[in-house]
Design a protein around this motif. Structure first.
Motif, PDB file in Angstrom:
ATOM      1  N   SER A  51      47.196  40.172  31.491  1.00 31.20           N
ATOM      2  CA  SER A  51      47.948  38.921  31.876  1.00 31.20           C
ATOM      3  C   SER A  51      48.561  38.880  33.257  1.00 31.20           C
ATOM      4  O   SER A  51      49.746  38.821  33.567  1.00 31.20           O
ATOM      5  CB  SER A  51      49.324  38.620  30.913  1.00 31.20           C
ATOM      6  N   ASN A  52      47.632  38.776  34.405  1.00 37.31           N
ATOM      7  CA  ASN A  52      47.901  38.574  35.728  1.00 37.31           C
ATOM      8  C   ASN A  52      48.575  40.093  36.472  1.00 37.31           C
ATOM      9  O   ASN A  52      48.420  40.937  35.596  1.00 37.31           O
ATOM     10  CB  ASN A  52      48.698  37.276  36.113  1.00 37.31           C
ATOM     11  N   ILE A  53      49.558  39.818  37.324  1.00 37.66           N
ATOM     12  CA  ILE A  53      50.129  40.775  38.020  1.00 37.66           C
ATOM     13  C   ILE A  53      51.129  41.419  37.292  1.00 37.66           C
ATOM     14  O   ILE A  53      51.987  40.597  37.022  1.00 37.66           O
ATOM     15  CB  ILE A  53      50.397  40.573  39.393  1.00 37.66           C
ATOM     16  N   LEU A  88      44.168  37.843  38.004  1.00 34.60           N
ATOM     17  CA  LEU A  88      44.443  37.041  39.064  1.00 34.60           C
ATOM     18  C   LEU A  88      43.496  36.943  39.932  1.00 34.60           C
ATOM     19  O   LEU A  88      42.949  38.060  40.491  1.00 34.60           O
ATOM     20  CB  LEU A  88      45.558  37.570  39.817  1.00 34.60           C
ATOM     21  N   SER A  89      42.896  35.856  40.241  1.00 33.45           N
ATOM     22  CA  SER A  89      41.774  35.538  41.430  1.00 33.45           C
ATOM     23  C   SER A  89      40.590  36.413  40.845  1.00 33.45           C
ATOM     24  O   SER A  89      39.879  36.881  41.735  1.00 33.45           O
ATOM     25  CB  SER A  89      42.142  35.961  42.666  1.00 33.45           C
ATOM     26  N   GLY A  90      40.359  36.851  39.546  1.00 36.41           N
ATOM     27  CA  GLY A  90      39.177  37.613  39.237  1.00 36.41           C
ATOM     28  C   GLY A  90      39.346  38.835  39.435  1.00 36.41           C
ATOM     29  O   GLY A  90      38.388  39.736  39.232  1.00 36.41           O
ATOM     30  N   TYR A  91      40.501  39.585  39.797  1.00 34.54           N
ATOM     31  CA  TYR A  91      40.441  41.042  39.899  1.00 34.54           C
ATOM     32  C   TYR A  91      40.985  41.730  38.750  1.00 34.54           C
ATOM     33  O   TYR A  91      41.947  41.185  38.217  1.00 34.54           O
ATOM     34  CB  TYR A  91      41.452  41.160  41.138  1.00 34.54           C
ATOM     35  N   ASN A  92      40.646  43.028  38.601  1.00 32.60           N
ATOM     36  CA  ASN A  92      41.102  43.786  37.605  1.00 32.60           C
ATOM     37  C   ASN A  92      41.321  45.213  38.431  1.00 32.60           C
ATOM     38  O   ASN A  92      40.286  45.767  38.559  1.00 32.60           O
ATOM     39  CB  ASN A  92      40.223  43.892  36.349  1.00 32.60           C
TER      40      ASN A  92
END
Length: 160
Positions: free
Chosen positions: A4-6, A26-30
């Motif tokens: 769930s995002n940052i 977020l913005s496709g980053y994991n």
């Protein structure tokens, strides 16, 4: 943790202080990132262990001796610095599971659970990290205060 995002695992300040975050989508980053300050960080890309218990360790010891371990395995890091640095001393409060939003509240709350939070002011070896990991399991906890040649500063068992 959930995807769930940052989400902030641990911080000592708002966006300008050190913090340990999970960026889950977020913005496709994991990734998992430990920010030393606003310009220095170490990061593990492609983190995907959402919904599972994970043992995380970050070791910060200057420019080239920084590590993030996931389940006792030293990960390949990406970073944006090459000169030696130290984590500055701070009188700011330690915030677990969020970061200060600068307006009297909190932001980037952790969507998950924490257990066995510990901070040392000496670098743990890979053998020590493996020993801690191997001692964890159902109703089993390593006595972190007995780890040889380490300087344990904080140990929160979190209801264990």
């Amino acid at each position: 943790t959930a995807n769930s995002n940052i989400q902030t695992i641990l911080s000592n300040k708002n966006s300008s202080g050190w913090k340990w975050e999970i960026n889950s989508g977020l913005s496709g980053y994991n990734n998992i990132t430990f920010y030393i300050d606003s310009t220095h960080y170490i990061r593990v890309n492609n983190f995907s262990n959402y919904g599972s218990w994970v043992h995380l360790v970050v070791v910060v010891n200057g420019a080239s001796n920084n590590y993030i371990y996931i389940n006792k395995v030293n990960q390949t890091l990406s970073n944006n610095f090459s000169t030696p640095f130290t984590i500055p001393d701070s009188t700011e409060p330690l915030i677990i599971g969020a970061q200060d939003d600068g307006a009297g509240g909190y932001t980037r709350s952790l969507n998950g659970n924490l257990d066995e939070l510990a901070i040392w002011n000496t670098e743990l070896t890979s053998t020590q990290i493996e020993s801690i990991y191997d001692a964890t399991g159902t109703n089993t906890t390593s006595d972190l205060s007995t780890i040889e040649s380490s300087n344990l500063k904080l140990w929160l068992r979190m209801g264990d």
